[in-house]
Scaffold this motif. Structure first.
Motif, PDB file in Angstrom:
ATOM      1  N   ARG A  30      -6.847   0.634   4.125  1.00 38.72           N
ATOM      2  CA  ARG A  30      -6.274  -0.056   5.292  1.00 38.72           C
ATOM      3  C   ARG A  30      -7.339  -0.872   6.015  1.00 38.72           C
ATOM      4  O   ARG A  30      -7.105  -2.004   6.416  1.00 38.72           O
ATOM      5  CB  ARG A  30      -5.668   0.957   6.274  1.00 38.72           C
ATOM      6  CG  ARG A  30      -4.388   1.611   5.784  1.00 38.72           C
ATOM      7  CD  ARG A  30      -3.673   2.352   6.930  1.00 38.72           C
ATOM      8  NE  ARG A  30      -2.571   3.156   6.414  1.00 38.72           N
ATOM      9  CZ  ARG A  30      -2.609   4.482   6.256  1.00 38.72           C
ATOM     10  NH1 ARG A  30      -3.696   5.158   6.601  1.00 38.72           N
ATOM     11  NH2 ARG A  30      -1.566   5.126   5.776  1.00 38.72           N
ATOM     12  N   ASP A  87       2.783  -1.156   4.523  1.00 37.76           N
ATOM     13  CA  ASP A  87       2.398   0.249   4.346  1.00 37.76           C
ATOM     14  C   ASP A  87       3.693   0.978   3.971  1.00 37.76           C
ATOM     15  O   ASP A  87       4.425   1.471   4.836  1.00 37.76           O
ATOM     16  CB  ASP A  87       1.804   0.747   5.667  1.00 37.76           C
ATOM     17  CG  ASP A  87       0.858   1.922   5.484  1.00 37.76           C
ATOM     18  OD1 ASP A  87       1.015   2.663   4.502  1.00 37.76           O
ATOM     19  OD2 ASP A  87      -0.035   2.094   6.342  1.00 37.76           O
ATOM     20  N   TYR A 104       0.143  -7.193   4.142  1.00 35.11           N
ATOM     21  CA  TYR A 104       0.491  -5.983   3.384  1.00 35.11           C
ATOM     22  C   TYR A 104       1.563  -5.182   4.108  1.00 35.11           C
ATOM     23  O   TYR A 104       1.734  -5.291   5.319  1.00 35.11           O
ATOM     24  CB  TYR A 104      -0.742  -5.107   3.131  1.00 35.11           C
ATOM     25  CG  TYR A 104      -1.243  -4.309   4.325  1.00 35.11           C
ATOM     26  CD1 TYR A 104      -2.023  -4.896   5.312  1.00 35.11           C
ATOM     27  CD2 TYR A 104      -0.944  -2.948   4.439  1.00 35.11           C
ATOM     28  CE1 TYR A 104      -2.492  -4.159   6.395  1.00 35.11           C
ATOM     29  CE2 TYR A 104      -1.426  -2.193   5.517  1.00 35.11           C
ATOM     30  CZ  TYR A 104      -2.195  -2.811   6.486  1.00 35.11           C
ATOM     31  OH  TYR A 104      -2.661  -2.085   7.557  1.00 35.11           O
ATOM     32  N   LEU A 113       0.856  -1.194   0.000  1.00 26.15           N
ATOM     33  CA  LEU A 113       0.000   0.000   0.000  1.00 26.15           C
ATOM     34  C   LEU A 113       0.885   1.234   0.000  1.00 26.15           C
ATOM     35  O   LEU A 113       1.802   1.350   0.827  1.00 26.15           O
ATOM     36  CB  LEU A 113      -0.898   0.004   1.248  1.00 26.15           C
ATOM     37  CG  LEU A 113      -1.702   1.298   1.478  1.00 26.15           C
ATOM     38  CD1 LEU A 113      -2.717   1.537   0.361  1.00 26.15           C
ATOM     39  CD2 LEU A 113      -2.401   1.262   2.840  1.00 26.15           C
ATOM     40  N   GLU A 168      -7.126  -4.823   6.657  1.00 19.24           N
ATOM     41  CA  GLU A 168      -7.096  -5.323   8.035  1.00 19.24           C
ATOM     42  C   GLU A 168      -8.248  -6.288   8.295  1.00 19.24           C
ATOM     43  O   GLU A 168      -8.070  -7.342   8.888  1.00 19.24           O
ATOM     44  CB  GLU A 168      -7.149  -4.149   9.024  1.00 19.24           C
ATOM     45  CG  GLU A 168      -5.920  -3.256   8.998  1.00 19.24           C
ATOM     46  CD  GLU A 168      -4.723  -3.872   9.746  1.00 19.24           C
ATOM     47  OE1 GLU A 168      -4.919  -4.843  10.498  1.00 19.24           O
ATOM     48  OE2 GLU A 168      -3.591  -3.368   9.556  1.00 19.24           O
ATOM     49  N   TYR A 170      -6.819  -3.852  15.046  1.00 16.48           N
ATOM     50  CA  TYR A 170      -6.177  -2.803  14.244  1.00 16.48           C
ATOM     51  C   TYR A 170      -6.281  -1.438  14.921  1.00 16.48           C
ATOM     52  O   TYR A 170      -5.279  -0.702  15.024  1.00 16.48           O
ATOM     53  CB  TYR A 170      -6.811  -2.746  12.845  1.00 16.48           C
ATOM     54  CG  TYR A 170      -6.418  -1.522  12.055  1.00 16.48           C
ATOM     55  CD1 TYR A 170      -5.083  -1.271  11.752  1.00 16.48           C
ATOM     56  CD2 TYR A 170      -7.382  -0.594  11.634  1.00 16.48           C
ATOM     57  CE1 TYR A 170      -4.712  -0.134  11.043  1.00 16.48           C
ATOM     58  CE2 TYR A 170      -7.018   0.531  10.921  1.00 16.48           C
ATOM     59  CZ  TYR A 170      -5.685   0.758  10.635  1.00 16.48           C
ATOM     60  OH  TYR A 170      -5.320   1.893   9.941  1.00 16.48           O
ATOM     61  N   GLN A 196      -4.406   9.381   8.158  1.00 17.22           N
ATOM     62  CA  GLN A 196      -5.344   8.329   7.741  1.00 17.22           C
ATOM     63  C   GLN A 196      -5.774   8.591   6.296  1.00 17.22           C
ATOM     64  O   GLN A 196      -5.612   7.752   5.425  1.00 17.22           O
ATOM     65  CB  GLN A 196      -6.573   8.330   8.652  1.00 17.22           C
ATOM     66  CG  GLN A 196      -6.308   7.870  10.068  1.00 17.22           C
ATOM     67  CD  GLN A 196      -7.581   7.845  10.903  1.00 17.22           C
ATOM     68  OE1 GLN A 196      -8.696   7.895  10.372  1.00 17.22           O
ATOM     69  NE2 GLN A 196      -7.422   7.782  12.212  1.00 17.22           N
ATOM     70  N   ARG A 254      -0.543   0.658  14.010  1.00 17.64           N
ATOM     71  CA  ARG A 254      -0.766   0.790  12.566  1.00 17.64           C
ATOM     72  C   ARG A 254      -1.856   1.827  12.279  1.00 17.64           C
ATOM     73  O   ARG A 254      -1.873   2.445  11.217  1.00 17.64           O
ATOM     74  CB  ARG A 254      -1.167  -0.563  11.954  1.00 17.64           C
ATOM     75  CG  ARG A 254      -0.098  -1.641  12.104  1.00 17.64           C
ATOM     76  CD  ARG A 254      -0.372  -2.875  11.256  1.00 17.64           C
ATOM     77  NE  ARG A 254      -1.642  -3.544  11.542  1.00 17.64           N
ATOM     78  CZ  ARG A 254      -1.894  -4.277  12.623  1.00 17.64           C
ATOM     79  NH1 ARG A 254      -0.960  -4.432  13.544  1.00 17.64           N
ATOM     80  NH2 ARG A 254      -3.066  -4.859  12.794  1.00 17.64           N
ATOM     81  N   ARG A 255      -2.792   2.000  13.211  1.00 18.51           N
ATOM     82  CA  ARG A 255      -3.817   3.045  13.086  1.00 18.51           C
ATOM     83  C   ARG A 255      -3.199   4.386  13.476  1.00 18.51           C
ATOM     84  O   ARG A 255      -2.859   4.616  14.642  1.00 18.51           O
ATOM     85  CB  ARG A 255      -5.010   2.725  13.989  1.00 18.51           C
ATOM     86  CG  ARG A 255      -6.069   3.815  14.110  1.00 18.51           C
ATOM     87  CD  ARG A 255      -7.062   3.828  12.972  1.00 18.51           C
ATOM     88  NE  ARG A 255      -8.259   4.615  13.323  1.00 18.51           N
ATOM     89  CZ  ARG A 255      -9.301   4.779  12.523  1.00 18.51           C
ATOM     90  NH1 ARG A 255      -9.307   4.213  11.307  1.00 18.51           N
ATOM     91  NH2 ARG A 255     -10.349   5.479  12.908  1.00 18.51           N
ATOM     92  N   GLU A 263      -6.992   5.290   4.480  1.00 17.58           N
ATOM     93  CA  GLU A 263      -7.583   4.554   5.594  1.00 17.58           C
ATOM     94  C   GLU A 263      -8.706   3.625   5.142  1.00 17.58           C
ATOM     95  O   GLU A 263      -8.920   2.562   5.730  1.00 17.58           O
ATOM     96  CB  GLU A 263      -8.098   5.534   6.645  1.00 17.58           C
ATOM     97  CG  GLU A 263      -8.370   4.899   8.007  1.00 17.58           C
ATOM     98  CD  GLU A 263      -7.094   4.357   8.662  1.00 17.58           C
ATOM     99  OE1 GLU A 263      -5.967   4.702   8.230  1.00 17.58           O
ATOM    100  OE2 GLU A 263      -7.235   3.551   9.611  1.00 17.58           O
TER     101      GLU A 263
END
Lengths: 237, 237
Positions: free
Chosen positions: A19, A31, A29, A5, A23, A210, A12, A215-216, A16
């Motif tokens: 994502r 990022d 994946y 990605l 997720e 998530y 975000q 990762r968020r 997002e």
């Protein structure tokens, strides 16, 4: 296959929505810009052949897919996040494109004079646009999705099966709560179905994990949803 | 099968991107609101089940497909207006979604405070937004498509085969010429490939016949592309 990605690393933003689908699917994946820096992303945008116009874009094997809704169209078929029939696929894609329109209108609340000027240079028109947005556009868009939930009986937009559209609607509710806490609090009584959908998505194991991971990326004032106190007034200018 | 196109009867608007594809394909279709009035269109939008959020939408047998780019995705496969491979389909759809973004930015030049207020109530911000649009956004968007034509060698965006994206780019050039004759005239020297593409599309027999028919609604100040003299000044405010 490990997806790559490509999206701006600090927000975000539109990435997002991708994502959340990756997720929920439990997909493997990376990022890229967050983990390896921006160089690779910029290089792909400057390349010959078929470069994407803007992030986000997804590398899936040899394919490079740009435009958020297009990426979700691709992922939805592969990870059970869209119906299998042609009619069903077109329908959820249509809904995602309506969300795309809404996202741009959300962005324009703080950037009515366009994406090339700073917010600080457009505060007065931002106030007016935000007033119109909450008066006319939020009821129209969210009322539309609320109506679809009523039509199907929920809990998801297409009925019982989760699709990427439900994940995106979670993000819309979450983002509006962040950016406009007062206005959204008052408005939520009109959209009980969407609030229920939001809560169910948030409680799904993969999404829950998530959201509590690093990762968020937290919401901030560089993305689509920005909290500017003066735009969250109940007064329409 | 006879398609039914549902769109506002008095403007080219977003419906025009669909009309151009139907006309190039020589498809049998009825422009419902123009030929039978608005009643049927409004009824479908108010219906239960899976109503479209807004026009345009296309009825194809039992399918009702909303969102311009989604309609073109559907028509492209059926009428040879898109590549046959998955990668090719995703690519031209991605380009169409980039055009969708551009169309909204064109609309926002005269409606920076949103679609719910009259132009007359937002003339000063419209001037500023238009200045930014021509300074930053037109070169970015049209430069991108010009670059793609250079990459493939043209004459079409994907090379030798016409796709619905080429028809849409014709409409973008045509519309910008209508709305901003002075600005566009000065800018066209930077986009020789797009001008050539425009001319080739205009000369295709089906398109040529369409453009000179009364099925082609003239540009006017109710659609996406509007000619307001004060926005066509070369001075950036």
């Amino acid at each position: 296959m490990r997806y790559e990605l490509y999206y701006w690393p600090g927000i975000q933003g539109r990435g997002e929505f991708v994502r959340l689908a990756l997720e929920q699917a439990g997909a493997d994946y990376v990022d890229v810009a967050r983990e390896r820096g921006m160089g690779a992303m910029m290089k792909m945008m400057e390349g010959g052949g078929t470069p994407p116009f803007a992030p986000p874009f997804l590398k899936a094997g040899k394919l490079v897919i740009g435009q958020t809704a297009n990426i979700l169209l691709y992922l939805g078929s592969r990870h059970g996040l869209a119906p299998k029939t042609e009619a069903g696929k077109l329908w959820v894609h249509q809904l995602q494109l309506t969300i795309t329109d809404l996202v741009l209108e959300i962005h324009d609340t703080h950037h009515p004079l366009g994406p090339t000027l700073y917010y600080e240079d457009q505060r007065a028109p931002a106030k007016r646009r935000t007033g119109e947005f909450w008066k006319e556009r939020v009821p129209k868009y969210l009322g539309y999705f609320e109506g679809l939930l009523e039509n199907t009986g929920g809990p998801c937009v297409t009925g019982r099966r989760l699709s990427y559209v439900d994940l995106s609607l979670f993000q819309i509710v979450e983002g509006l709560r962040y950016a406009f806490p007062k206005r959204m609090k008052a408005f939520e009584r009109d959209i009980p179905g969407l609030v229920d959908l939001h809560d169910r998505v948030a409680a799904r194991p993969n999404i829950k994990a998530y959201l509590s991971s690093d990762r968020r990326i937290p919401f901030n004032e560089e993305g689509i949803f920005r909290r500017y106190k003066e735009l969250d007034s109940q007064l329409v200018i």
